[in-house]
Design an enzyme around this catalytic site. Sequence first.
Site, PDB file in Angstrom:
ATOM      1  N   SER A  54       0.828  -1.269  -0.156  1.00 58.92           N
ATOM      2  CA  SER A  54      -0.356   0.073  -0.197  1.00 58.92           C
ATOM      3  C   SER A  54       0.850   1.428  -0.396  1.00 58.92           C
ATOM      4  O   SER A  54       0.409   2.162  -0.486  1.00 58.92           O
ATOM      5  CB  SER A  54      -0.998  -0.142   1.457  1.00 58.92           C
ATOM      6  OG  SER A  54      -0.540   0.217   2.407  1.00 58.92           O
ATOM      7  N   ASP A 354      -3.592   7.521   8.227  1.00 54.64           N
ATOM      8  CA  ASP A 354      -4.907   6.990   9.228  1.00 54.64           C
ATOM      9  C   ASP A 354      -4.460   6.141   9.995  1.00 54.64           C
ATOM     10  O   ASP A 354      -2.958   6.448   9.948  1.00 54.64           O
ATOM     11  CB  ASP A 354      -5.541   6.532   8.227  1.00 54.64           C
ATOM     12  CG  ASP A 354      -4.670   5.379   6.674  1.00 54.64           C
ATOM     13  OD1 ASP A 354      -3.400   5.000   7.414  1.00 54.64           O
ATOM     14  OD2 ASP A 354      -5.235   4.513   5.613  1.00 54.64           O
ATOM     15  N   HIS A 357      -1.052   4.566   7.293  1.00 52.14           N
ATOM     16  CA  HIS A 357      -0.815   5.109   6.276  1.00 52.14           C
ATOM     17  C   HIS A 357       0.383   7.020   6.746  1.00 52.14           C
ATOM     18  O   HIS A 357      -1.129   7.669   6.894  1.00 52.14           O
ATOM     19  CB  HIS A 357      -1.015   5.511   4.323  1.00 52.14           C
ATOM     20  CG  HIS A 357      -1.107   3.800   4.238  1.00 52.14           C
ATOM     21  ND1 HIS A 357      -2.584   3.460   5.603  1.00 52.14           N
ATOM     22  CD2 HIS A 357      -0.481   3.312   3.856  1.00 52.14           C
ATOM     23  CE1 HIS A 357      -2.312   1.996   4.315  1.00 52.14           C
ATOM     24  NE2 HIS A 357      -1.454   1.364   4.215  1.00 52.14           N
TER      25      HIS A 357
END
Length: 392
Positions: A54, A354, A357
Site C-alpha cells: 500500500s 490514517d 499510512h
Amino acid sequence: MAVAPLLTLLLLLFLSGSGPRRCSAAATANSTSSPSPPPRPAPLVPALFVIGDSTADVGTNNYLGTLARADREPYGRDFDTHRPTGRFSNGRIPVDYIAERLGLPFVPPYLEQNMRTGAADVGLTSIDGMIQGVNYASAAAGIISSSGSELGMHVSLTQQVQQVEDTYEQLSLALGEAAVANLFRRSVFFVSIGSNDFIHYYLRNVSGVQMRYLPWEFNQLLVSTMRQEIKNLYDINVRKVILMGLPPVGCAPHFLEEYGSQTGECIDYINNVVIEFNYALRHMSSEFISQHPDSMISYCDTFEGSVDILNNREHYGFVTTTDACCGLGKYGGLIMCVLPQMACSDASSHVWWDEFHPTEAVNRILADNVWSSQHTKMCYPLDLQQMVKLKL
C-alpha cells in the site's frame, strides 16, 4: 506494414536519446509566424516500474475483492484530481513524486492495463500504456504470499515479479527482445514491500509463527525470499533498483492504540524487529552488488528518513506526529479511514493520514530524500539522482 520492426526502431531511437530530424522550408516559415511551445525535456530513464504494497499501490486493489481499498473519499482528496484513485493517502505517494523527478507520467496499475486490452493482446494498443512503466503494487501484499490474506485478495511479491516477467514477454513479442532488454536495463525499478509481513502476519502470530521463528529468523526468511525475487528480476535484465526499507511501524497510530501508548511513545518491540529487518535487507543488497557487479541496487532507509521527520516535526511544519488525520479512537488508530467526516481539515499538519499510512506531506519529504538526500541521507550507496546518471 510490419508493426513490430517499426516499433523496435522507434524504441531504439528513444533509448539512444536521438531521433529523426525533420526540417522543411514550410516548417521554417510557419515557425516564424506561430512559435511552437518549447519541447518537453526527455525523460531521464525510459520507464519506471513499481513493485510493492500500500506504500506504492496506485489502484491495483480497486480491481480486487478486498477490504484493503482506498477508492473512496476522503482518500485522494488532496490529489491532483481531488478524487480517490486507490492511493492510501490524502494525496500523492512517493512513486508519484519520483516519476515526476524522472520526467515520466504517473505509472498506471498493471491490472488496469490488462483489463483494458486483455492479457493475450500484444499489439500496439496493449503496450502503449506500459512503455513508460507499470505499477504492480498491491495493498496488503507481503513478501510471504499469505501475509494480509485475512483482508481478501492481493498480489504478493512473488506474483508481482511474475507479472513483471509477463510484461517482459508481452513487450518482447511486440518490440523484439533486444529492444526490451535494453529498456529494462536502463529503467528504474522501485520496490517497497514488507510491512504487512509484520502487521498482518508475524505480530498477529498467524499459524503460531512466533513459536516457529524468532524475530531474527523470520527476518532472514523474508530477506532470503526478497533476494530470490531480486535475482529473478536481474535475470530479465533489471539493473537499476531502489529497494525501500520499512518505516517505523511501531510509531503508527494503530499500534499506539493497540499497545496502549500513554504519551505517544513508539512501541520499541515492533521498531526493533523492523530495524533488524532493515539491517538484513541492506546487507543483502550490498552482497548482491558484490556478486553481480553490473547491478545497481540502492537501499533506502525509510526508517531513518521517517525518524528524522518525527524528531524534527516543527522544522517540517507538522503539528502532531502521533494522531492520524483520519480515524477514530485514541490517536485515530482504532479503525481505518472510511468516511470523509472522520478526517481532519488540514492533513499537511499531520505526519499520519490514517492508522498506518503517512500524509502526502511526508511522502514528498521521503521522495526528496530518495531522489537527492535533500533533507537527510536515506539511500546507500547512491541516491536515485546519482543512479540515473550512471551508464551501464
